[in-house]
Design a protein around this motif. Structure first.
Motif, PDB file in Angstrom:
ATOM      1  N   ASP A 147      -1.603 -12.031   8.133  1.00 33.93           N
ATOM      2  CA  ASP A 147      -2.275 -10.808   7.696  1.00 33.93           C
ATOM      3  C   ASP A 147      -2.346 -10.808   6.169  1.00 33.93           C
ATOM      4  O   ASP A 147      -1.592 -10.118   5.499  1.00 33.93           O
ATOM      5  N   VAL A 148      -3.272 -11.599   5.659  1.00 36.87           N
ATOM      6  CA  VAL A 148      -3.332 -11.799   4.210  1.00 36.87           C
ATOM      7  C   VAL A 148      -3.683 -10.487   3.513  1.00 36.87           C
ATOM      8  O   VAL A 148      -4.696  -9.855   3.843  1.00 36.87           O
ATOM      9  N   LEU A 149      -2.840 -10.054   2.602  1.00 38.19           N
ATOM     10  CA  LEU A 149      -3.054  -8.827   1.825  1.00 38.19           C
ATOM     11  C   LEU A 149      -3.284  -7.605   2.703  1.00 38.19           C
ATOM     12  O   LEU A 149      -3.960  -6.662   2.313  1.00 38.19           O
ATOM     13  N   GLY A 150      -2.751  -7.687   3.931  1.00 40.08           N
ATOM     14  CA  GLY A 150      -2.916  -6.557   4.837  1.00 40.08           C
ATOM     15  C   GLY A 150      -4.360  -6.332   5.270  1.00 40.08           C
ATOM     16  O   GLY A 150      -4.738  -5.240   5.672  1.00 40.08           O
ATOM     17  N   GLN A 151      -5.166  -7.377   5.188  1.00 41.26           N
ATOM     18  CA  GLN A 151      -6.585  -7.230   5.527  1.00 41.26           C
ATOM     19  C   GLN A 151      -6.900  -7.707   6.938  1.00 41.26           C
ATOM     20  O   GLN A 151      -8.061  -7.819   7.320  1.00 41.26           O
ATOM     21  N   GLY A 152      -5.855  -8.069   7.683  1.00 42.42           N
ATOM     22  CA  GLY A 152      -6.092  -8.511   9.062  1.00 42.42           C
ATOM     23  C   GLY A 152      -6.697  -9.899   9.146  1.00 42.42           C
ATOM     24  O   GLY A 152      -7.179 -10.309  10.196  1.00 42.42           O
ATOM     25  N   TYR A 153      -6.653 -10.620   8.054  1.00 43.29           N
ATOM     26  CA  TYR A 153      -7.221 -11.955   8.047  1.00 43.29           C
ATOM     27  C   TYR A 153      -6.091 -12.982   7.978  1.00 43.29           C
ATOM     28  O   TYR A 153      -5.195 -12.868   7.132  1.00 43.29           O
ATOM     29  N   ALA A 154      -6.112 -13.961   8.896  1.00 41.26           N
ATOM     30  CA  ALA A 154      -5.032 -14.946   8.964  1.00 41.26           C
ATOM     31  C   ALA A 154      -5.445 -16.241   8.292  1.00 41.26           C
ATOM     32  O   ALA A 154      -6.532 -16.770   8.555  1.00 41.26           O
TER      33      ALA A 154
END
Ligand SMILES: Cc1cc2nc3c(=O)[nH]c(=O)nc-3n(C[C@H](O)[C@H](O)[C@H](O)COP(=O)(O)O)c2cc1C
Ligand code: SF4
Ligand code: SF4
Ligand code: SF4
Ligand code: FES
Ligand code: FES
Lengths: 643, 286
Positions: free
Chosen positions: A386-393
């Motif tokens: 969860d990169v930077l809390g953006q839901g992107y792995a």
């Protein structure tokens, strides 16, 4: 696959080296002792596809053995093959492909002495003879002369690698984590390792004196620290710098310091723009690849992002083995988080969740710095699920090369990661369609990726305003040879070669400049007004390549230089296609014949060189064979090397 | 025997071949189009039963707009492509490739190559008497076949035939790199210490005679090998129920080697050790 293994067994130490990477074997099918305690083991076969899917751990496995033992024995190779279900013949083919591995016994300590262009000009030949004589046969150190170590600004250079047990895992990046996660118990727990008592160590020695090299070779763990990366950047601290801004001003081991210097604002902007927006910015900025082939980055990203096949992969080409090139090393050592952030952005834009950083095997400090940077970024949620809390792995795995210039070629690099010989694939299909593991892949050079940060922070129009219309942005140059201030320079595209050489304080008596490295071409001292742009160098009949600028004064014997270039290509050819495999040998032979000749005495061999060179350029599979003749041709045509 | 494909009819690709319109089924290579048009393009690493590795580069042709030449054996024809097979540029590369090969390995048992060397006026001697060669002694380490890497052009066919394309034994690979690259088994060991199962499919595909039957090797050494005196008979292997086709090469009433028809839709020229080498009982006359 019904693989046949020989009956040589690994030693305990070899087994431990492999198990430290892969975890202990789970069944006798993959190398555990057949002691009959596990009855289930006899009833069904394990390994198979599951193990085969880990074939890409072959190269890390070979490294693990080489790091710990110093060479790769038959029993060790067989054990690794059992663990990964790789046919031993293929693994042997892979192990013998790389210069850093040996399948014959050799001393634990190897001293690599660079005998390439800048180092030879700085006296590397005497250095290696001297060092060999001083060490003598009893020292337990093997001296190997080899190609450019990417330390040309500090020529002559040497690198010591001593095998041994290592406090930190012999393997790199996420591999250990990934494998431990699925492989049961963590390696080493419970059992005491019986490794040799010498620790694994590497030491870089540059500029090397015979005395310093001998000391580093005999006690690498006590070798003096390398000079800071900023010393390779003569302009360090200049506020006008963009790509090199943080080298020397921010602490390369501190994520907080990176953030304090503007780090991770580009990634935030990327998340705000969305993937398509990022690609639009990169395209509008006019970014062109800095790895040598000068391909528009936005187009590559767009083509990959649009592929329906998944997963997509991102590969950062940090192999940097072109003689005379060291800019990527300086970036990685001096500003490692920048690369981590840039890779995250590139992956986000192109829909990749996994990135491979293929790092040149001879860069110990870059490996340490990046391993640390990646781990820290992961701990702080800047990599991971969860990169930077953006839901992107997204996560990055470092793969270490093992001494093969050809593995910088994009498709050879894929083969190398996948655990095959680093032979280029034929194109089409192109990587954007079928790249790493047969999936759509974006591959970019380190410098290319780092350029994405200023594009996002300053915006495409401001970035595109730097440089010329066709070559936008700042560019890094690796200046070495006959200059008083060698190093990595940053200039906006469009500066002339003369301006750059003046900055680097070129010495009197300039005879020739090699532009673009061994695959580039020579220019004359009266051609210094060539503008350093893609279009300007092309117009002048030469190339920027990867940004190499090597100056040679009139004390350097040109024919010897050309011979060294020919020798390099002959050594580095993968051997797959005939024009390159045999052509590079014939070129070296012809240059040897005419080393001391001129005029009519050389004419016949020069014709021969031209004919072979033309076929190599036209008919070779990859860029290595296609460009192997460039520098020599330019020396004949532009410098009148044999007149 | 010919295979009758029952797949969906493929679309045709139209392109220009030496100034003439050419139409080939989608997916065809330029080489296939050339052969259909009756053009002679030399090939060495291409083979009818394997995916070519396009490593020899003797089949290169000029594709308009491309920076480099393209290998006809593996480049697929694309709509609108403009291909020239016989330009000065393509001929030059072929000539040099033939020279490079012939100056570095022994091509005396490679079919057709002498004709191409003549046709392209290649002069392998011009690299001088000291030109490096792959001078290796033949490896005679078993009774079935001989490896003579002094004749090997590194076409990768044996690797592919032994590996994932046919046999799935993976006993042979390429080791080393550059001019020192060699076909080898693990640890460069004798064949008897390797994973080889002696199917001989590598011999079947080897274009140069670098891999050959021990019987052929011995007869050549003795000067008794004479293809003009040989007859070929295709029959059915009697060992097992698969029923592979065998082509017996007979000289002076003795079987001297066994091959297998490549156009057989079941075996495509592949056999196992028994069909390939187990013929001695036929000529046991005691
Ligand atoms: C023989 C050979 C070696 C190469 N070595 C490198 C290298 O060390 N680093 C690199 O970035 N690109 C290298 N390249 C170029 C890559 O193949 C590829 O073009 C590049 O990584 C693409 O990234 P870019 O578009 O960002 O430049 C090499 C190419 C060839 C033919
Ligand atoms: S050109 Fe050279 S390096 Fe490239 S594939 Fe051919 S032999 Fe290998
Ligand atoms: S041994 Fe024969 S089949 Fe194998 S690579 Fe050499 S020439 Fe090709
Ligand atoms: S060649 Fe082998 S598989 Fe084929 S029929 Fe004979 S014994 Fe059976
Ligand atoms: S380090 Fe020696 S030439 Fe580059
Ligand atoms: S036959 Fe096409 S490259 Fe060899």
């Amino acid at each position: 696959m019904d693989l046949r293994f020989g009956d040589s067994e690994p030693t305990d130490e070899e087994r431990a080296a492999v198990d430290a990477l892969l975890g202990p074997p789970e069944s006798s099918w993959e190398g555990a002792a057949r002691d009959g305690t596990d009855a289930a083991d006899l009833r069904w076969a394990r390994g198979g596809r599951e193990a085969r899917d880990r074939r890409d751990l072959l190269l890390p496995g070979l490294h693990a053995l080489n790091d710990r033992i110093g060479w790769i024995s038959e029993g060790a190779l067989d054990y690794l093959c059992r663990r990964l279900t790789v046919p031993p013949a293929q693994a042997y083919g892979v192990a013998t492909f790389y210069a850093m591995f040996s399948v014959r016994p050799r001393p634990a300590t190897v001293l690599h002495v660079c005998t390439d262009l800048a180092c030879t000009a700085a006296g590397a030949t005497d250095l290696s003879t001297d060092v060999e004589a001083r060490l003598g046969p009893e020292s337990g150190v093997r001296v190997e002369r080899g190609p450019c170590l990417g330390l040309c600004e500090r020529a002559p250079a040497a690198l010591v690698i001593r095998a041994g047990d290592s406090a930190r895992p012999a393997c790199e990046g996420g591999t250990v984590q990934a494998v431990r996660g699925s492989g049961g118990a963590a390696p080493g727990d419970g059992k005491e390792r019986r490794g040799r008592d010498t620790p694994r160590a590497t030491a870089v020695c540059a500029p090397a004196t015979p005395d310093a090299a001998v000391r580093a070779a005999t006690a690498p763990e006590n070798a003096p620290a390398e000079p800071a990366p900023a010393l390779a950047v003569p302009q360090a601290g200049d506020p006008a710098l963009t790509l090199l801004e943080r080298v020397g001003t921010a602490d390369p081991t501190s994520l907080d310091d990176y953030r304090a210097h503007g780090g991770y604002t580009a990634l935030r902007r990327a998340f705000a723009l969305g993937p398509a927006g990022v690609i639009r910015e990169v395209t509008d900025a006019g970014l062109v690849g800095r790895g040598g082939a000068a391909f528009p980055t936005g187009r590559k990203w767009q083509a990959t992002a649009a592929q329906p096949d998944h997963p997509h992969y991102l590969v950062c080409n940090a192999d940097e083995s072109e003689p005379g090139t060291f800019k990527d090393r300086v970036l990685m050592e001096g500003d490692p988080y920048a690369l981590v952030e840039a890779m995250t952005i590139a992956a986000y834009a192109t829909g990749a969740h996994k990135g491979y950083l293929y790092l040149r095997g001879e860069y110990p400090r870059a490996l340490t710095r990046l391993t640390h940077a990646i781990a820290q970024a992961r701990n702080r949620g800047l990599l991971g699920d969860d990169v930077l809390g953006q839901g992107y792995a997204f996560d990055i795995e470092i793969r270490r090369g093992a001494g093969a210039y050809i593995c910088g070629e994009e498709t050879a690099l894929f083969n190398s990661i996948e655990g095959y010989r680093g032979e280029p694939r034929s194109k089409p299909p192109f990587p954007v369609e079928k790249g790493l593991f047969g999936k759509p892949t974006v591959e970019n050079n380190v410098e290319t990726l780092v350029n994405v940060l200023p594009i996002l922070t300053m915006g495409a129009p401001a970035y595109a305003a730097i440089g010329t219309a066709a070559s936008t942005g700042p560019k890094l140059y690796c200046v070495s040879g006959s200059v008083d201030r060698p190093g990595v320079y940053e200039l906006p595209f469009g500066a002339t070669l003369g301006e750059l050489l003046t900055l680097a304080q070129v010495r009197a008596g300039l005879r020739a400049v090699l532009l673009g490295g061994a695959a580039g071409g020579f220019v004359r001292p009266d051609e210094l007004d060539i503008p350093l742009t893609f279009e300007g160098t092309r117009q002048a009949g030469t190339t920027l390549g990867s940004g190499v600028v090597m100056a040679f004064d009139d004390t350097v014997p040109l024919p010897r230089l050309l011979l060294r270039i020919a020798e390099f290509f002959r050594d580095e050819s993968c051997g797959q296609c005939v024009p390159c495999r045999v052509g590079t040998v014939r070129q070296e032979e012809a240059l040897r014949r005419i080393a001391d000749r001129t005029g009519a005495a050389a004419a016949g061999d020069i014709d021969l060189l031209r004919e072979v060179g033309r076929a190599m350029r036209d008919a070779s599979i990859c860029g290595l064979g296609q460009t192997a003749w460039n520098a020599v041709e330019s020396a004949i045509d532009r410098l009148g090397a044999y007149e | 025997m010919t295979a009758i494909p029952l797949g969906v009819p493929r679309r045709l690709v139209e392109f220009t071949l030496d100034g003439q319109d050419a139409r080939v089924p989608e997916g065809s290579t330029i080489l296939e189009a050339c052969r259909a048009a009756g053009k002679d393009v030399p090939t060495l690493c291409e083979g009818d039963t394997l995916t070519p590795k396009n490593a020899c580069r003797v089949c290169v042709v000029e594709v308009e707009g491309a920076r480099t030449l393209a290998p006809a054996c593996s480049r697929r024809a694309e709509p609108g492509m403009v291909v020239r097979t016989d330009t000065e540029r393509a001929r030059h590369s072929r000539k040099v490739v033939l020279e490079l090969l012939a100056s570095s390995v022994d091509l005396s048992t490679t079919p057709s190559v002498a004709r191409w060397i003549k046709e392209y006026e290649a002069k392998p001697d011009r690299f001088g008497p000291d030109a490096a060669r792959v001078d290796e002694e033949p490896r005679v380490d078993n009774d079935l076949y001989v490896r003579d890497y002094g004749k090997c052009i590194l076409c990768y066919k044996c690797v592919d035939a032994c590996g994932d394309q046919w046999q799935n034994t993976f006993a042979i690979s390429v080791s080393g790199r550059g001019f020192d690259a060699r076909i080898s088994v693990e640890q460069d060991a004798p064949l008897t210490d390797s994973a080889c199962v002696y199917c001989g499919n590598c011999i079947e595909v080897c274009p140069t005679g670098a891999l050959s039957f021990k019987s052929e090797f011995d007869m050549r050494a003795a000067g008794t090998w004479d293809e003009a005196r040989q007859s070929e008979t295709t029959t059915v292997c009697a060992y097992c129920g698969v029923g592979c086709n065998l082509t017996l090469h007979v000289q002076d009433n003795e079987i001297v080697k066994v091959t297998s028809p490549h156009d057989n839709p079941v075996t495509h020229g592949n056999l196992c050790i028994k069909g390939r080498f187990g013929y001695q009982h036929v000529q046991n006359r005691d």
